[in-house]
Motif scaffolding. Structure first.
Motif, mmCIF file in Angstrom:
data_model
loop_
_atom_site.group_PDB
_atom_site.id
_atom_site.type_symbol
_atom_site.label_atom_id
_atom_site.label_comp_id
_atom_site.label_asym_id
_atom_site.label_seq_id
_atom_site.Cartn_x
_atom_site.Cartn_y
_atom_site.Cartn_z
ATOM 1 N N ILE A 147 0.877 -1.176 0.000
ATOM 2 C CA ILE A 147 0.000 0.000 0.000
ATOM 3 C C ILE A 147 0.915 1.226 0.000
ATOM 4 N N ILE A 148 0.752 2.087 -0.994
ATOM 5 C CA ILE A 148 1.630 3.254 -1.120
ATOM 6 C C ILE A 148 0.801 4.522 -0.994
ATOM 7 N N ARG A 149 1.018 5.242 0.105
ATOM 8 C CA ARG A 149 0.356 6.545 0.267
ATOM 9 C C ARG A 149 1.180 7.618 -0.444
ATOM 10 N N THR A 150 0.490 8.463 -1.191
ATOM 11 C CA THR A 150 1.182 9.545 -1.882
ATOM 12 C C THR A 150 0.445 10.858 -1.627
ATOM 13 N N SER A 151 0.956 11.959 -2.176
ATOM 14 C CA SER A 151 0.345 13.268 -1.878
ATOM 15 C C SER A 151 0.457 14.232 -3.048
ATOM 16 N N TRP A 152 -0.561 15.077 -3.194
ATOM 17 C CA TRP A 152 -0.561 16.214 -4.125
ATOM 18 C C TRP A 152 -0.083 15.801 -5.525
ATOM 19 N N LEU A 153 -0.715 14.786 -6.066
ATOM 20 C CA LEU A 153 -0.269 14.199 -7.339
ATOM 21 C C LEU A 153 -0.569 15.115 -8.533
ATOM 22 N N TYR A 154 0.397 15.244 -9.404
ATOM 23 C CA TYR A 154 0.220 16.060 -10.619
ATOM 24 C C TYR A 154 1.062 15.458 -11.737
ATOM 25 N N SER A 155 0.784 15.865 -12.970
ATOM 26 C CA SER A 155 1.565 15.411 -14.128
ATOM 27 C C SER A 155 1.106 16.202 -15.346
ATOM 28 N N GLU A 156 1.631 15.822 -16.512
ATOM 29 C CA GLU A 156 1.186 16.451 -17.754
ATOM 30 C C GLU A 156 -0.159 15.890 -18.223
ATOM 31 N N TYR A 157 -0.697 14.900 -17.491
ATOM 32 C CA TYR A 157 -1.952 14.248 -17.894
ATOM 33 C C TYR A 157 -3.080 14.559 -16.915
ATOM 34 N N LYS A 163 -1.730 21.989 -13.897
ATOM 35 C CA LYS A 163 -2.398 22.369 -15.144
ATOM 36 C C LYS A 163 -3.456 23.447 -14.912
ATOM 37 N N THR A 164 -4.145 23.370 -13.769
ATOM 38 C CA THR A 164 -5.131 24.407 -13.422
ATOM 39 C C THR A 164 -4.449 25.755 -13.228
ATOM 40 N N MET A 165 -3.330 25.773 -12.511
ATOM 41 C CA MET A 165 -2.599 27.031 -12.281
ATOM 42 C C MET A 165 -2.091 27.627 -13.594
ATOM 43 N N LEU A 166 -1.569 26.797 -14.483
ATOM 44 C CA LEU A 166 -1.073 27.292 -15.774
ATOM 45 C C LEU A 166 -2.208 27.923 -16.579
ATOM 46 N N LYS A 167 -3.377 27.317 -16.510
ATOM 47 C CA LYS A 167 -4.555 27.835 -17.227
ATOM 48 C C LYS A 167 -5.011 29.166 -16.612
ATOM 49 N N ASP A 274 12.527 20.128 -8.739
ATOM 50 C CA ASP A 274 13.202 19.565 -9.919
ATOM 51 C C ASP A 274 12.208 18.798 -10.787
ATOM 52 N N SER A 275 11.318 18.051 -10.137
ATOM 53 C CA SER A 275 10.309 17.291 -10.884
ATOM 54 C C SER A 275 9.284 18.215 -11.533
ATOM 55 N N LEU A 276 8.978 19.318 -10.864
ATOM 56 C CA LEU A 276 8.048 20.300 -11.433
ATOM 57 C C LEU A 276 8.624 20.911 -12.719
ATOM 58 N N VAL A 277 9.918 21.189 -12.715
ATOM 59 C CA VAL A 277 10.593 21.707 -13.921
ATOM 60 C C VAL A 277 10.404 20.718 -15.077
ATOM 61 N N GLU A 278 10.628 19.428 -14.785
ATOM 62 C CA GLU A 278 10.489 18.385 -15.804
ATOM 63 C C GLU A 278 9.045 18.303 -16.310
ATOM 64 N N CYS A 279 8.086 18.364 -15.403
ATOM 65 C CA CYS A 279 6.681 18.262 -15.795
ATOM 66 C C CYS A 279 6.266 19.420 -16.705
ATOM 67 N N ILE A 280 6.663 20.630 -16.349
ATOM 68 C CA ILE A 280 6.295 21.797 -17.164
ATOM 69 C C ILE A 280 6.932 21.702 -18.546
ATOM 70 N N LYS A 281 8.142 21.160 -18.601
ATOM 71 C CA LYS A 281 8.803 20.925 -19.890
ATOM 72 C C LYS A 281 7.969 19.957 -20.739
ATOM 73 N N GLN A 282 7.455 18.902 -20.108
ATOM 74 C CA GLN A 282 6.648 17.905 -20.824
ATOM 75 C C GLN A 282 5.295 18.483 -21.254
ATOM 76 N N ILE A 283 4.708 19.329 -20.408
ATOM 77 C CA ILE A 283 3.433 19.983 -20.758
ATOM 78 C C ILE A 283 3.640 20.860 -22.000
ATOM 79 N N ASN A 284 4.730 21.620 -22.003
ATOM 80 C CA ASN A 284 5.041 22.471 -23.179
ATOM 81 C C ASN A 284 5.252 21.651 -24.437
#
Length: 289
Positions: A147-157, A163-167, A274-284
């Motif tokens: 069982i893997i608990r995670t938090s505040w999940l986001y991605s380019e999908y 994605k809401t903030m960028l919009k 660092d991961s946020l930088v990568e995600c925004i690059k992928q969104i672009n």
């Protein structure tokens, strides 16, 4: 890697698992369509596992509309608890190990301290309560579980905070963002990599684990980082949660201790920015296609 089946393949984490599997050249992974892998269809899940014979099942299916859950308790409970129990039973009957994804929202979050796996979980909203009940159902039915608990999940999908903030940042001159809720954003691509690492390890150190990116931030500072990295010119004002009342109460502090997952599976976890930088690059990149 052992044959793996993904339930909830169309969601954010499911899409990220697909991308990561392709990048890593993993072919023994199946992403069935939603109608063939309905978490609420007990006999359908049994049939699917009997046919596919996976060694591992990843459960990405969840009811995640936190505010809506306050009005849709029965639906949230059906998906997050009953569905999880159906899947755990199907795994038990078919000899599969289950990787079940849960949330930091199982915690009350009223203390400023890193949350460990054995800290008491006291949810303060319906979403957190139904996810905790799902964890308990999985653990009681199936010994072979992660069982893997995670938090505040986001991605380019899918839909998420980034994605809401960028919009909104592109549409408005000024935004008010909550500054007194603190946690850790998690790039779903990083979580997908971690899950596939755990499966590839063939470990039988089953149980409950915490995974998020490294570091601590507030929603306000997360938003500021999104605008800084994306070079979006928008004024961001910090506000208390009390100034933006929501139907569901959120934990004020839900930063999880990741020592156990890092040490057990020898994982290196990226820092959230660092991961946020990568995600925004992928969104672009996706927007440029």
């Amino acid at each position: 890697m052992s044959k793996t089946l993904v339930i909830g393949a169309g969601g954010q984490l499911g899409q990220c698992l697909k991308v990561v599997a392709e990048r890593r050249g993993i072919t023994e992974i199946v992403f069935p369509a939603e109608q063939d892998a309905n978490i609420l269809n007990e006999s359908g899940l049994n049939d699917l596992l009997a046919k596919q014979k996976p060694a591992y099942v990843i459960n990405c299916a969840a009811y995640t509309a936190v505010d809506k859950a306050e009005d849709e308790f029965n639906l949230a409970k059906a998906i997050n608890e009953t569905g999880a129990s159906y899947l755990a039973s199907a795994c038990l009957a078919n000899g599969a190990t289950l990787v079940h994804v849960s949330t930091d929202f199982v915690f009350e979050g009223n203390e400023v301290k890193l949350l460990k796996e054995d800290d008491e979980a006291e949810p303060i909203n319906v979403y957190g309560l139904t996810k905790l009940d799902g964890e308990k159902a999985v653990a009681s039915i199936l010994p072979a579980h992660f069982i893997i608990r995670t938090s505040w999940l986001y991605s380019e999908y899918a839909n998420n905070f980034v994605k809401t903030m960028l919009k909104l940042g592109a549409e408005r001159d000024e935004l008010n963002i909550i500054a007194d809720q603190v946690g850790t954003p998690t790039y779903a691509i990083d979580l997908a990599n971690a899950i596939l690492d755990i499966i590839a390890s063939s470990s039988n150190v089953y149980g409950l684990y915490h995974y998020s990116n490294e570091g601590i931030t507030s929603w306000f500072d997360f938003a500021r980082a999104i605008f800084d990295i994306s070079e979006t010119k928008v004024k961001v004002n910090p506000i208390p949660g009390s100034a933006y009342p929501t139907k569901a109460t959120r934990p004020a502090f839900s930063v999880m201790d990741k020592t156990k997952i890092k040490e057990t599976f020898n994982l290196e976890i990226p820092y959230w920015r660092d991961s946020l930088v990568e995600c925004i690059k992928q969104i672009n990149k996706l927007e440029a296609i």
